[in-house]
Design an enzyme around this catalytic site. Structure first.
Site, PDB file in Angstrom:
ATOM      1  N   LYS A   4       0.779  -1.609   0.106  1.00 16.78           N
ATOM      2  CA  LYS A   4       0.297  -0.176   0.029  1.00 16.78           C
ATOM      3  C   LYS A   4       1.290   1.177  -0.072  1.00 16.78           C
ATOM      4  CE  LYS A   4      -3.507   2.442   2.523  1.00 16.78           C
ATOM      5  NZ  LYS A   4      -4.737   2.331   3.580  1.00 16.78           N
TER       6      LYS A   4
ATOM      7  N   HIS B 203      -7.587 -29.067 -35.017  1.00 17.28           N
ATOM      8  CA  HIS B 203      -8.975 -28.863 -34.513  1.00 17.28           C
ATOM      9  C   HIS B 203      -9.531 -28.881 -33.637  1.00 17.28           C
ATOM     10  CE1 HIS B 203      -7.692 -25.369 -37.868  1.00 17.28           C
ATOM     11  NE2 HIS B 203      -8.204 -26.200 -38.907  1.00 17.28           N
TER      12      HIS B 203
END
Length: 507
Positions: free
Chosen positions: A140, A269
């Protein structure tokens, strides 16, 4: 307020000390003072450097069996005080709080403890409190403080120290803060998921190790993979794995894991275009390729057997993108490695997730992975004619393939060889017609073949079409209110049909 900040005091309290010695040595050389707890303080002092104990600063010992060590205003005040805010600086001077400019901390190994099968009491004790609080406080206040939140960040910190000594830029501190919040959020997600125990009351999935891909499904899309591919594969040759490669590799792994027999599969695929189970890798390859030698071009190959020289010589005759096997003979690798871009993967033992999810609309879909593999015991004969043992074997074989094919799907198989499949069709009839046409185009005789479907037949049309082509046995989930129509057709024409009670839709 200058972006460059000098490190004067470092709080170091870590579980993992490997790789820390060089950092501590460099910080000492730069005149940084150390503040630490327990084992880490002893480690620093064993290197010959002075280190002040946290207890001496706070005037409180480590209490409650080590649960409370650093949770004190003199620690968190020193981390959170804003150096550019006069009121903060006046307060830390009044209460004799030292500025802490660098925090090096890591967290108790919660995930590893859960994975070890430890008792709940031991798992709970591995929920870090002080460490996670230090991480959040330092991150922070990144304007003034550097946070190193895991062993993975030791090297970036050391690189920074070697580059410009015990100073940091705002950009560096902010990057470290971002990494720290990645650590804390991942940790909290793991804890939540442990307590949630699979209930799915909220979706929390955290995966580290970002890998940026060349692009996504198409060149205009960005693509990333999050995970540890190195835990699953050793890539021993070839170009960088792409987004589409990964989709096919995933489909290939899911498919091959269905088979205990020595099997070779070719995918394109995400669907199998060739697959066969045989006694040797060479024979399995040849019969898999025969299923569709056209679609095999540019495909992904996978086997659960070791690839030898003879098999490699045949495989090397076609162009393909990826090959996956548990191992390769040395002379086989010499052959397969002749093409520079060919991706060669050695598959390793790795635990796979039991859940699947995908982003959808404004949320996420989650489901259990379809791990059900039907056996003879799961089959229910629903026709007067029972299938032969050979037909049963082929139906179970075909069922594994149809389970891993895009719906609507139909698979035709014989002699543990994929003859053809119809996949991704809006009509099951179209899927069957596609499979029949494909099988015939490659010279397969469908007499005595079996048919597998990923869903029931509400009408007997597919059964009738298959019967006219010589198919003798059918496997399907069953469950349609009109099943009797299909059963009746089979009885009238001497076909065998079994149901499994389990659908395998795949989209």
């Amino acid at each position: 307020m200058s972006e460059s900040k000098r490190i004067k005091t470092a709080l170091v309290s870590v579980y993992h000390k490997e790789g820390l010695e060089e950092i501590i040595t460099k910080l000492h050389e730069e005149g940084v003072e150390f503040l630490s707890t327990g084992g880490t303080r002893q480690f620093i002092e064993s290197l010959g450097y002075p280190c002040k104990a946290v207890e001496d600063l706070t005037t409180y010992p480590s209490i409650l069996g080590g649960r409370v060590k650093t949770l004190h205003p003199k620690i968190f005040g020193g981390i959170l005080c804003r150096r550019g805010l006069e009121q903060d600086m006046q307060q830390i001077e009044k209460y004799e709080i030292p500025e802490i400019d660098l925090v090096i901390v890591d967290l108790y190994p919660f995930e590893a403890t859960v994975a070890s099968g430890a008792s709940e009491a031991d798992i709970i004790e591995k929920i870090d409190i002080g460490g996670i609080s230090l991480i959040r406080a330092a991150a922070k206040n990144y304007n003034d403080v550097i946070i190193v939140a895991s062993q993975a960040q030791y090297k970036p910190l050391l690189d920074m120290l070697m580059e410009h000594g015990a100073t940091s830029s705002l950009e560096e501190r902010r990057w470290m803060a971002k990494e720290a919040f990645a650590v804390s959020s991942h940790y909290d997600s793991a804890i939540f998921n442990y307590f949630d125990a699979g209930e799915g009351s909220a979706f929390r999935c955290s995966v580290n190790n970002q890998k940026q891909l060349r692009y996504g499904e198409n060149p205009h899309q960005k693509g990333y993979f999050y995970g540890n591919l190195e835990a699953m594969f050793d890539q021993i040759h070839g170009k960088e794995i792409s987004y589409n490669n990964l989709l096919d590799i995933n489909a290939a792994v899911d498919l091959i894991d269905e088979f205990d027999d020595l099997t070779f599969a070719i995918l394109k695929h995400n669907n199998a275009c060739g697959l066969a189970s045989r006694s040797t890798v060479l024979d399995a390859w040849k019969d898999a390729l025969a299923g569709d030698p056209v679609s095999a071009f540019g495909g992904v190959l996978i086997t659960n057997g070791v690839i030898d020289k003879e098999a490699a010589e045949e495989i090397n005759k076609i162009f393909f993108e990826v090959i996956i096997a548990p191992d390769y003979d040395v002379d086989a690798l010499e052959i397969l490695g002749q093409k520079k871009n060919r991706i060669i993967l050695v598959r390793k033992e790795a635990k796979l997730p039991k859940k699947q999810f995908r982003a959808l609309l404004n949320g996420v879909l989650v489901q259990d992975k379809d791990t059900n593999i039907e056996t003879v015991a799961d089959l229910k004969t629903v026709t007067d004619k029972a299938p032969t043992p050979e037909e049963v074997e082929d139906m179970l074989f075909a069922n594994k393939i149809v389970k891993n094919s895009k719906s609507n799907a139909i698979v035709l198989a014989k002699g543990k060889q994929l003859l053809a499949s119809g996949v991704g069709q809006t009509s099951r009839v179209d899927a069957l017609k596609q499979a029949i046409e494909k099988a015939k185009s490659f010279g397969f005789d469908l007499n005595g073949a079996v048919m597998a479907s990923d869903a029931f037949f509400p009408f007997p049309d597919c059964v009738e079409i298959a019967d006219k082509e010589g198919v003798t046995a059918v496997i399907q989930p069953g469950g349609s209110v009109k099943d009797d129509l299909s059963f009746a057709y089979c009885n009238e024409h001497g076909m065998a049909m079994v149901t499994t009670g389990i659908r395998h839709f795949k989209h």
